[in-house]
Design a protein around this motif. Sequence first.
Motif, PDB file in Angstrom:
ATOM      1  N   ARG A   1      -9.572  -6.860  -0.944  1.00 54.18           N
ATOM      2  CA  ARG A   1      -8.453  -7.797  -0.949  1.00 54.18           C
ATOM      3  C   ARG A   1      -7.952  -8.012   0.466  1.00 54.18           C
ATOM      4  NH1 ARG A   1      -3.753  -4.196  -4.001  1.00 54.18           N
ATOM      5  NH2 ARG A   1      -3.312  -2.748  -2.268  1.00 54.18           N
ATOM      6  N   GLN A   2      -7.354  -9.163   0.657  1.00 56.02           N
ATOM      7  CA  GLN A   2      -6.821  -9.504   1.963  1.00 56.02           C
ATOM      8  C   GLN A   2      -5.508 -10.238   1.801  1.00 56.02           C
ATOM      9  OE1 GLN A   2      -9.477 -11.805   4.466  1.00 56.02           O
ATOM     10  NE2 GLN A   2      -8.450 -11.095   6.324  1.00 56.02           N
TER      11      GLN A   2
ATOM     12  N   ASP B   1      -9.158  -5.274   2.937  1.00 55.57           N
ATOM     13  CA  ASP B   1      -9.113  -3.872   2.552  1.00 55.57           C
ATOM     14  C   ASP B   1      -9.992  -3.601   1.340  1.00 55.57           C
ATOM     15  OD1 ASP B   1      -5.558  -3.577   3.225  1.00 55.57           O
ATOM     16  OD2 ASP B   1      -7.272  -3.126   4.511  1.00 55.57           O
ATOM     17  N   PHE B   2     -10.570  -2.429   1.343  1.00 56.78           N
ATOM     18  CA  PHE B   2     -11.367  -1.958   0.217  1.00 56.78           C
ATOM     19  C   PHE B   2     -10.458  -1.622  -0.952  1.00 56.78           C
ATOM     20  CE2 PHE B   2     -14.699   0.219  -1.966  1.00 56.78           C
ATOM     21  CZ  PHE B   2     -14.172   1.401  -2.452  1.00 56.78           C
ATOM     22  N   VAL B   3     -10.852  -2.040  -2.155  1.00 56.92           N
ATOM     23  CA  VAL B   3     -10.111  -1.712  -3.372  1.00 56.92           C
ATOM     24  C   VAL B   3     -10.878  -0.686  -4.207  1.00 56.92           C
ATOM     25  CG1 VAL B   3      -9.232  -2.609  -5.559  1.00 56.92           C
ATOM     26  CG2 VAL B   3      -8.973  -3.958  -3.450  1.00 56.92           C
ATOM     27  N   GLY B   4     -12.151  -0.943  -4.431  1.00 52.01           N
ATOM     28  CA  GLY B   4     -12.943  -0.025  -5.240  1.00 52.01           C
ATOM     29  C   GLY B   4     -14.381  -0.479  -5.327  1.00 52.01           C
ATOM     30  N   ILE B   5     -15.206   0.397  -5.899  1.00 52.45           N
ATOM     31  CA  ILE B   5     -16.636   0.127  -6.000  1.00 52.45           C
ATOM     32  C   ILE B   5     -17.159   0.690  -7.308  1.00 52.45           C
ATOM     33  CG2 ILE B   5     -17.215   2.252  -4.751  1.00 52.45           C
ATOM     34  CD1 ILE B   5     -19.653   0.844  -3.599  1.00 52.45           C
ATOM     35  N   ILE B   6     -18.174   0.047  -7.835  1.00 50.09           N
ATOM     36  CA  ILE B   6     -18.871   0.551  -9.012  1.00 50.09           C
ATOM     37  C   ILE B   6     -20.365   0.539  -8.702  1.00 50.09           C
ATOM     38  CG2 ILE B   6     -18.989  -1.736 -10.118  1.00 50.09           C
ATOM     39  CD1 ILE B   6     -18.495  -0.221 -12.810  1.00 50.09           C
TER      40      ILE B   6
ATOM     41  N   TYR C   1     -12.175   4.494  -5.976  1.00 49.59           N
ATOM     42  CA  TYR C   1     -11.067   3.598  -5.695  1.00 49.59           C
ATOM     43  C   TYR C   1     -10.322   4.005  -4.432  1.00 49.59           C
ATOM     44  CZ  TYR C   1     -11.813   2.348 -10.578  1.00 49.59           C
ATOM     45  OH  TYR C   1     -12.372   1.948 -11.760  1.00 49.59           O
ATOM     46  N   ALA C   2      -9.750   3.004  -3.787  1.00 47.77           N
ATOM     47  CA  ALA C   2      -8.802   3.279  -2.723  1.00 47.77           C
ATOM     48  C   ALA C   2      -7.562   3.926  -3.328  1.00 47.77           C
ATOM     49  CB  ALA C   2      -8.435   1.979  -2.009  1.00 47.77           C
ATOM     50  N   ASP C   3      -6.851   4.670  -2.514  1.00 43.82           N
ATOM     51  CA  ASP C   3      -5.655   5.344  -3.021  1.00 43.82           C
ATOM     52  C   ASP C   3      -4.669   4.353  -3.630  1.00 43.82           C
ATOM     53  OD1 ASP C   3      -5.486   7.904  -0.409  1.00 43.82           O
ATOM     54  OD2 ASP C   3      -6.621   7.800  -2.280  1.00 43.82           O
ATOM     55  N   SER C   4      -4.592   3.171  -3.056  1.00 42.43           N
ATOM     56  CA  SER C   4      -3.639   2.169  -3.547  1.00 42.43           C
ATOM     57  C   SER C   4      -3.979   1.680  -4.947  1.00 42.43           C
ATOM     58  CB  SER C   4      -3.595   0.985  -2.582  1.00 42.43           C
ATOM     59  OG  SER C   4      -4.887   0.392  -2.458  1.00 42.43           O
ATOM     60  N   ALA C   5      -5.240   1.868  -5.357  1.00 39.78           N
ATOM     61  CA  ALA C   5      -5.700   1.369  -6.652  1.00 39.78           C
ATOM     62  C   ALA C   5      -5.820   2.458  -7.716  1.00 39.78           C
ATOM     63  CB  ALA C   5      -7.053   0.686  -6.485  1.00 39.78           C
ATOM     64  N   LYS C   6      -5.894   3.693  -7.289  1.00 44.74           N
ATOM     65  CA  LYS C   6      -6.114   4.788  -8.241  1.00 44.74           C
ATOM     66  C   LYS C   6      -5.010   4.851  -9.284  1.00 44.74           C
ATOM     67  CE  LYS C   6      -8.719   7.793  -5.131  1.00 44.74           C
ATOM     68  NZ  LYS C   6      -8.694   9.050  -4.328  1.00 44.74           N
TER      69      LYS C   6
ATOM     70  N   ASP D   1       0.596  -5.891  -4.018  1.00 45.62           N
ATOM     71  CA  ASP D   1      -0.782  -6.179  -4.446  1.00 45.62           C
ATOM     72  C   ASP D   1      -1.143  -7.650  -4.216  1.00 45.62           C
ATOM     73  OD1 ASP D   1      -0.203  -4.009  -7.217  1.00 45.62           O
ATOM     74  OD2 ASP D   1      -1.400  -3.553  -5.424  1.00 45.62           O
ATOM     75  N   THR D   2      -0.162  -8.446  -3.815  1.00 42.13           N
ATOM     76  CA  THR D   2      -0.423  -9.853  -3.548  1.00 42.13           C
ATOM     77  C   THR D   2      -1.455 -10.007  -2.440  1.00 42.13           C
ATOM     78  OG1 THR D   2       1.784 -10.549  -4.256  1.00 42.13           O
ATOM     79  CG2 THR D   2       0.611 -12.005  -2.733  1.00 42.13           C
ATOM     80  N   ALA D   3      -2.517 -10.737  -2.750  1.00 37.47           N
ATOM     81  CA  ALA D   3      -3.621 -10.899  -1.803  1.00 37.47           C
ATOM     82  C   ALA D   3      -4.666 -11.816  -2.418  1.00 37.47           C
ATOM     83  CB  ALA D   3      -4.270  -9.548  -1.477  1.00 37.47           C
TER      84      ALA D   3
END
Length: 120
Positions: A38-39, A46-51, A60-65, A90-92
């Motif tokens: 997200r930006q 910024d990285f949010v997460g990966i599967i 997940y990034a800490d902000s998303a966990k 979280d707006t991005a």
Amino acid sequence: QVQLVESGGGLVQAGGSLRLSCAASGDTFTNYNMGWFRQAPGTERDFVGIINQSGEYTYYADSAKGRFTISRDNAKNTVSLQMNSLKPEDTAVYYCAAADLHSDGSYDYWGQGTQVTVSS
């Protein structure tokens, strides 16, 4: 190559939920780990997460966990980002990206992004 198209963004109140989807086409979907980024305006992406390619593992990034969940449907060539308990920060613009398992792991393919706006 793989082409990615995100959808599902919009305006939501704080505390609400949104589900973003990313549809992939082109190359074999299971050749790729899929990430969400997200930006926000004036900031870096910024990285949010990966599967991973099978869907068995996520990170997940800490902000998303605890609030965001990534899933994928390899039969439909889609990856989703379920976002709960949304906050104004979280707006991005949210992007999905594909990392080829057979390359160096960098994200070579990106979608066009979908806007998420969380109002307070």
